[in-house]
Write an enzyme that holds these catalytic residues in place. Structure first.
Site, short mmCIF file in Angstrom:
data_model
loop_
_atom_site.label_atom_id
_atom_site.label_comp_id
_atom_site.label_asym_id
_atom_site.label_seq_id
_atom_site.Cartn_x
_atom_site.Cartn_y
_atom_site.Cartn_z
CD GLN A 1 41.31 40.10 37.02
OE1 GLN A 1 42.33 40.76 36.88
NE2 GLN A 1 40.97 39.55 38.18
N GLY B 1 32.53 43.01 42.48
CA GLY B 1 32.23 42.37 41.22
C GLY B 1 31.25 41.21 41.31
CG ASN C 1 39.09 35.18 36.42
OD1 ASN C 1 38.41 34.80 35.48
ND2 ASN C 1 39.17 34.50 37.55
CB SER D 1 35.79 44.62 41.60
OG SER D 1 35.94 44.51 43.00
N GLY D 2 36.50 47.69 42.63
CA GLY D 2 37.51 48.68 42.96
C GLY D 2 38.88 48.12 43.27
CG HIS D 3 39.54 44.14 45.13
ND1 HIS D 3 40.36 43.04 45.17
CD2 HIS D 3 38.35 43.72 44.68
CE1 HIS D 3 39.68 41.98 44.76
NE2 HIS D 3 38.46 42.36 44.45
CB THR E 1 24.17 53.15 54.60
OG1 THR E 1 22.95 53.20 55.36
CG2 THR E 1 24.94 54.43 54.80
CB CYS F 1 37.00 33.35 43.80
SG CYS F 1 37.00 35.14 43.64
#
Length: 393
Positions: A178, A70, A150, A198-200, A236, A324
């Site tokens: 979020q 993110g 968030n 964001s994936g997590h 990559t 964060c």
């Protein structure tokens, strides 16, 4: 054994997601940019994930670009849009309660000739459409307002805000980190030109995210090097993580309604018990327009850090706000923006649930929290003075 109530910071990778990822570590390990046949499995897996993510937000596959998370997506959207449209103007609008990935990027741009307006929010953390309307100028090129906060969980009126930006000829970006996978999002209906996720946060791994860029938005590359991601993001591709985020997006879409109803019921039980059973507690954020999994409180006369340490000793994982900024001793900028004084903002607690949270865990947490707050207040000179004055009155 622990009770994990910090799902806004990160989530556990689910078994289904992990199973989908595993073959791309050691079996189908080819670089998806290669032209030989062995790379086809990796290429197809990335394409499939791109489609799964696009479908979740009503986008076209070709509008999804993979990033490392993110924060990168926020940086890319804001910096690249500012640069690409600087001939039109050098004014950006955001809010005072954005994630620091947005705020610090805007501060960077201010040092490079851009002007940024930081919008006030109301006591619930809502950006009012009329406030945005008044802030936009002819030279405004970008408006960036998060979908849901968030820390306090407030959901913003994104569709209306995006519509205002478009009427004035500005791009609209939203940090949906979020909200992505937790609430319905349609980039077209909500007037979104760029979206960060964001994936997590949805039971996929850390280190992967996306930036949705609407077709026709002319922002340039953020990371230079190779020709990956249609020449817009070099490097990559992290195939296992991308596969995981795609699978997690698919699961989120299929289970969103059921999970949302379950989590909302637990969240409301948590909020009701805390406010009814712990004196001088305050719920932060909108009481109605909030994420299903978020409960954020302030408790007067205590320090949040001590509360978190004692919760940890009871096996409860929680936070005082954004992961964060967890090392900072300063009170949350979000809580200050909604009008809380420093001494109250310091006593904040964010509890964020998941579909794996149980009612037993919620009740145990409230029971422990009651004892912890009573213990900390018993040691607080501020609380002692407060109760003495009440008795004297």
């Amino acid at each position: 054994m622990h009770i994990y109530l910090d799902n806004a910071a990160t989530t556990r990778v689910s078994e289904e997601v992990l199973a989908e990822m595993l073959p791309y570590f050691s079996e189908n390990y080819a670089n998806p940019s290669a032209i030989y046949g062995f790379a086809a499995d990796s290429q197809n897996a990335v394409s499939k994930a791109r489609g799964q993510i696009a479908h979740l937000i009503g986008a076209d596959d070709r509008e999804i670009y993979f990033t490392a998370g993110g924060s990168e997506s926020d940086n890319w959207a804001i910096k690249a849009a500012a640069e690409a449209y600087s001939d039109k103007g050098r004014h950006i609008v955001t809010s005072k309660i954005e994630h620091h990935a947005v705020l610090h990027t805007c501060e960077y741009l201010e040092k490079h000739g851009f002007e940024v307006t930081y919008l006030d929010v109301d006591e619930f953390g809502v950006v009012a459409p009329d406030v945005l309307e008044k802030a936009i100028r002819p030279d405004t090129v970008l408006v960036s307002i998060m979908t849901a906060n968030n820390e306090i969980g407030t959901v913003e009126p994104v569709a209306r805000l995006g519509g205002i930006a478009h009427r004035h000829g500005a791009l609209f970006h939203t940090d949906a980190v979020q909200a992505f996978g937790h609430m319905p999002i349609d980039v077209n209906e909500m007037n979104i030109d760029m979206l960060s996720a964001s994936g997590h946060k949805i039971n996929a791994p850390k280190g992967v995210g996306i930036l949705y860029i609407r077709k026709g938005v002319k922002i340039r590359s953020f990371i230079h090097g190779g020709a990956q991601e249609r020449n817009r993001r070099a490097g990559t591709l992290n195939v296992p993580a991308i596969v995981g985020m795609g699978k997690a997006a698919e699961i989120a879409e299929l289970s969103m309604t059921e999970r949302g109803e379950y989590i909302t019921k637990l969240r409301d039980r948590l909020i009701t018990r805390v406010l009814n059973e712990i004196p001088y507690a305050r719920l932060n954020g909108s009481p109605t327009e909030r994420l299903a999994n978020n409960a954020n409180f302030c408790f007067r006369f205590i320090e949040g850090e001590s509360m978190l340490m004692l919760l940890d000793q009871s096996g409860i994982c929680a936070s005082s706000g954004s992961a964060c900024t967890s090392g900072s001793l300063d009170p949350s900028h979000v809580l200050l923006a909604i009008g809380l004084p420093h001494e109250i903002a310091h006593g904040s607690l964010r509890l964020t649930l998941s579909h794996e949270t149980t009612q037993e865990q919620i009740d145990f947490t409230v029971d422990e929290l009651k004892k912890i707050i009573a213990r900390l207040r018993a040691m607080s000179p501020l609380y002692e003075d407060f109760t003495a004055k009440r008795k004297g009155a």
